[in-house]
Design a protein around this motif. Structure first.
Motif, PDB file in Angstrom:
ATOM      1  N   ILE A  19       0.844  -1.200   0.000  1.00  0.00           N
ATOM      2  CA  ILE A  19       0.000   0.000   0.000  1.00  0.00           C
ATOM      3  C   ILE A  19       0.879   1.249   0.000  1.00  0.00           C
ATOM      4  CG2 ILE A  19      -1.601   1.365   1.422  1.00  0.00           C
ATOM      5  CD1 ILE A  19      -2.898  -1.367   2.213  1.00  0.00           C
ATOM      6  N   ALA A  20       1.940   1.237   0.789  1.00  0.00           N
ATOM      7  CA  ALA A  20       2.854   2.381   0.833  1.00  0.00           C
ATOM      8  C   ALA A  20       3.491   2.620  -0.539  1.00  0.00           C
ATOM      9  CB  ALA A  20       3.935   2.159   1.900  1.00  0.00           C
ATOM     10  N   ILE A  21       3.926   1.548  -1.199  1.00  0.00           N
ATOM     11  CA  ILE A  21       4.506   1.690  -2.542  1.00  0.00           C
ATOM     12  C   ILE A  21       3.452   2.212  -3.514  1.00  0.00           C
ATOM     13  CG2 ILE A  21       5.413   0.401  -4.525  1.00  0.00           C
ATOM     14  CD1 ILE A  21       7.525   0.873  -2.428  1.00  0.00           C
ATOM     15  N   GLY A  22       2.246   1.674  -3.421  1.00  0.00           N
ATOM     16  CA  GLY A  22       1.161   2.154  -4.282  1.00  0.00           C
ATOM     17  C   GLY A  22       0.881   3.634  -4.062  1.00  0.00           C
ATOM     18  N   ALA A  23       0.899   4.053  -2.809  1.00  0.00           N
ATOM     19  CA  ALA A  23       0.694   5.480  -2.509  1.00  0.00           C
ATOM     20  C   ALA A  23       1.839   6.309  -3.080  1.00  0.00           C
ATOM     21  CB  ALA A  23       0.579   5.696  -0.996  1.00  0.00           C
ATOM     22  N   GLY A  24       3.067   5.793  -2.979  1.00  0.00           N
ATOM     23  CA  GLY A  24       4.208   6.503  -3.549  1.00  0.00           C
ATOM     24  C   GLY A  24       4.099   6.656  -5.056  1.00  0.00           C
ATOM     25  N   ILE A  25       3.656   5.610  -5.725  1.00  0.00           N
ATOM     26  CA  ILE A  25       3.459   5.677  -7.183  1.00  0.00           C
ATOM     27  C   ILE A  25       2.351   6.667  -7.518  1.00  0.00           C
ATOM     28  CG2 ILE A  25       2.677   4.351  -9.191  1.00  0.00           C
ATOM     29  CD1 ILE A  25       4.178   1.927  -7.890  1.00  0.00           C
ATOM     30  N   PHE A  26       1.263   6.632  -6.744  1.00  0.00           N
ATOM     31  CA  PHE A  26       0.166   7.566  -6.962  1.00  0.00           C
ATOM     32  C   PHE A  26       0.629   9.005  -6.768  1.00  0.00           C
ATOM     33  CE2 PHE A  26      -3.475  10.035  -5.421  1.00  0.00           C
ATOM     34  CZ  PHE A  26      -4.347   9.870  -6.488  1.00  0.00           C
ATOM     35  N   GLU A  27       1.377   9.255  -5.687  1.00  0.00           N
ATOM     36  CA  GLU A  27       1.877  10.611  -5.410  1.00  0.00           C
ATOM     37  C   GLU A  27       2.807  11.091  -6.517  1.00  0.00           C
ATOM     38  OE1 GLU A  27       3.558  10.274  -1.471  1.00  0.00           O
ATOM     39  OE2 GLU A  27       1.650   9.471  -0.763  1.00  0.00           O
ATOM     40  N   MET A  28       3.663  10.188  -7.012  1.00  0.00           N
ATOM     41  CA  MET A  28       4.552  10.550  -8.114  1.00  0.00           C
ATOM     42  C   MET A  28       3.733  10.924  -9.355  1.00  0.00           C
ATOM     43  SD  MET A  28       7.468   8.260 -10.066  1.00  0.00           S
ATOM     44  CE  MET A  28       6.268   7.086 -10.705  1.00  0.00           C
ATOM     45  N   THR A  29       2.712  10.155  -9.634  1.00  0.00           N
ATOM     46  CA  THR A  29       1.861  10.413 -10.796  1.00  0.00           C
ATOM     47  C   THR A  29       1.147  11.751 -10.664  1.00  0.00           C
ATOM     48  OG1 THR A  29       1.535   8.034 -11.068  1.00  0.00           O
ATOM     49  CG2 THR A  29      -0.042   9.481 -12.181  1.00  0.00           C
ATOM     50  N   VAL A  30       0.585  12.009  -9.496  1.00  0.00           N
ATOM     51  CA  VAL A  30      -0.112  13.282  -9.263  1.00  0.00           C
ATOM     52  C   VAL A  30       0.869  14.453  -9.405  1.00  0.00           C
ATOM     53  CG1 VAL A  30      -1.284  14.679  -7.496  1.00  0.00           C
ATOM     54  CG2 VAL A  30      -1.947  12.301  -7.852  1.00  0.00           C
ATOM     55  N   ALA A  31       2.063  14.313  -8.837  1.00  0.00           N
ATOM     56  CA  ALA A  31       3.064  15.387  -8.914  1.00  0.00           C
ATOM     57  C   ALA A  31       3.499  15.639 -10.356  1.00  0.00           C
ATOM     58  CB  ALA A  31       4.269  15.045  -8.044  1.00  0.00           C
ATOM     59  N   ILE A  44      10.685  17.769 -20.262  1.00  0.00           N
ATOM     60  CA  ILE A  44      10.099  16.429 -20.287  1.00  0.00           C
ATOM     61  C   ILE A  44      11.166  15.358 -20.083  1.00  0.00           C
ATOM     62  CG2 ILE A  44      10.195  16.069 -22.783  1.00  0.00           C
ATOM     63  CD1 ILE A  44       7.233  15.133 -20.548  1.00  0.00           C
ATOM     64  N   GLY A  45      12.385  15.621 -20.563  1.00  0.00           N
ATOM     65  CA  GLY A  45      13.471  14.668 -20.369  1.00  0.00           C
ATOM     66  C   GLY A  45      13.778  14.454 -18.901  1.00  0.00           C
ATOM     67  N   GLY A  46      13.825  15.526 -18.137  1.00  0.00           N
ATOM     68  CA  GLY A  46      14.072  15.429 -16.701  1.00  0.00           C
ATOM     69  C   GLY A  46      12.968  14.681 -15.987  1.00  0.00           C
ATOM     70  N   ILE A  47      11.740  14.904 -16.422  1.00  0.00           N
ATOM     71  CA  ILE A  47      10.601  14.217 -15.821  1.00  0.00           C
ATOM     72  C   ILE A  47      10.691  12.723 -16.106  1.00  0.00           C
ATOM     73  CG2 ILE A  47       8.096  13.921 -15.921  1.00  0.00           C
ATOM     74  CD1 ILE A  47       7.952  16.962 -16.514  1.00  0.00           C
ATOM     75  N   LEU A  48      11.045  12.364 -17.338  1.00  0.00           N
ATOM     76  CA  LEU A  48      11.149  10.944 -17.689  1.00  0.00           C
ATOM     77  C   LEU A  48      12.267  10.252 -16.909  1.00  0.00           C
ATOM     78  CD1 LEU A  48      10.527  11.085 -21.543  1.00  0.00           C
ATOM     79  CD2 LEU A  48       8.951  10.335 -19.749  1.00  0.00           C
ATOM     80  N   ILE A  49      13.373  10.940 -16.718  1.00  0.00           N
ATOM     81  CA  ILE A  49      14.470  10.375 -15.922  1.00  0.00           C
ATOM     82  C   ILE A  49      14.020  10.186 -14.477  1.00  0.00           C
ATOM     83  CG2 ILE A  49      16.754  10.886 -14.949  1.00  0.00           C
ATOM     84  CD1 ILE A  49      17.414  12.164 -17.708  1.00  0.00           C
ATOM     85  N   HIS A  50      13.309  11.164 -13.950  1.00  0.00           N
ATOM     86  CA  HIS A  50      12.778  11.071 -12.583  1.00  0.00           C
ATOM     87  C   HIS A  50      11.838   9.870 -12.450  1.00  0.00           C
ATOM     88  CE1 HIS A  50      11.334  12.468  -8.683  1.00  0.00           C
ATOM     89  NE2 HIS A  50      10.110  12.284  -9.132  1.00  0.00           N
ATOM     90  N   ILE A  51      10.936   9.714 -13.405  1.00  0.00           N
ATOM     91  CA  ILE A  51       9.985   8.599 -13.377  1.00  0.00           C
ATOM     92  C   ILE A  51      10.731   7.269 -13.467  1.00  0.00           C
ATOM     93  CG2 ILE A  51       8.142   7.452 -14.674  1.00  0.00           C
ATOM     94  CD1 ILE A  51       7.128  10.294 -15.409  1.00  0.00           C
ATOM     95  N   THR A  53      13.866   6.584 -12.668  1.00  0.00           N
ATOM     96  CA  THR A  53      14.649   6.358 -11.450  1.00  0.00           C
ATOM     97  C   THR A  53      13.756   5.882 -10.313  1.00  0.00           C
ATOM     98  OG1 THR A  53      16.219   8.058 -12.129  1.00  0.00           O
ATOM     99  CG2 THR A  53      16.224   7.448  -9.799  1.00  0.00           C
ATOM    100  N   ARG A  54      12.659   6.566 -10.117  1.00  0.00           N
ATOM    101  CA  ARG A  54      11.741   6.178  -9.030  1.00  0.00           C
ATOM    102  C   ARG A  54      11.123   4.815  -9.298  1.00  0.00           C
ATOM    103  NH1 ARG A  54       9.740  10.746  -5.350  1.00  0.00           N
ATOM    104  NH2 ARG A  54       8.688   8.962  -4.475  1.00  0.00           N
ATOM    105  N   SER A  55      10.830   4.523 -10.558  1.00  0.00           N
ATOM    106  CA  SER A  55      10.251   3.213 -10.899  1.00  0.00           C
ATOM    107  C   SER A  55      11.228   2.093 -10.578  1.00  0.00           C
ATOM    108  CB  SER A  55       9.848   3.173 -12.367  1.00  0.00           C
ATOM    109  OG  SER A  55       8.822   4.113 -12.606  1.00  0.00           O
TER     110      SER A  55
END
Length: 150
Positions: A19-31, A44-51, A53-55
């Protein structure tokens, strides 16, 4: 205790970590959605790298969660330190600093938009899941399970 018998407490901890990981993914998506909508797609390149890395981080943490479920004490310790320590600090430091700067929760609620309400709701769930997962992971039955797995 049989090695195959996962105690209820360990399974509950596992579900709460998920659930915590799911919330983290949701928060990343919302942000990301909020950032893209307010910055018209710049960087957009920076955003894709961020996504990406977090993934990868989320995937590694899920792997560790499955190891914890199988009774690996190193995984329990890693989750306690990474998600229970560093992760919980990262979830709470910004709101604490924001409140210590003299901001008011009532003002925040009065000016909240849908994005901030979604994000804050997920963050509260995220924090509750992390704290609860930690508690379940160190209950006596869980301790016996991890000791038997050594």
């Amino acid at each position: 205790m049989k090695k195959d018998a996962v105690p209820h407490e360990v399974f509950q901890s596992f579900l709460l970590w998920m659930i915590a990981i799911g919330a983290g993914i949701f928060e990343m998506t919302v942000a990301v959605i909020d950032y893209i909508s307010t910055h018209a797609g710049s960087e957009i390149g920076g955003i894709l790298i961020h996504i990406a890395t977090r993934s990868m981080l989320f995937a590694a943490l899920v792997y560790i969660m499955f190891r914890m479920l199988r009774g690996k004490n190193w995984a329990r310790i890693a989750l306690a330190l990474l998600l229970g320590g560093i992760g919980l600090l990262s979830l709470t430091i910004d709101p604490i600093q924001w409140l210590m700067s003299g901001n008011s929760l009532w003002e925040a609620f009065a000016h909240a938009d849908n994005i901030s309400i979604l994000f804050a709701s997920s963050r509260v769930l995220h924090i509750i899941a992390v704290i609860s997962a930690l508690v379940f992971m160190f209950k006596p039955a869980a301790n016996r399970y991890f000791k038997a797995g050594l």
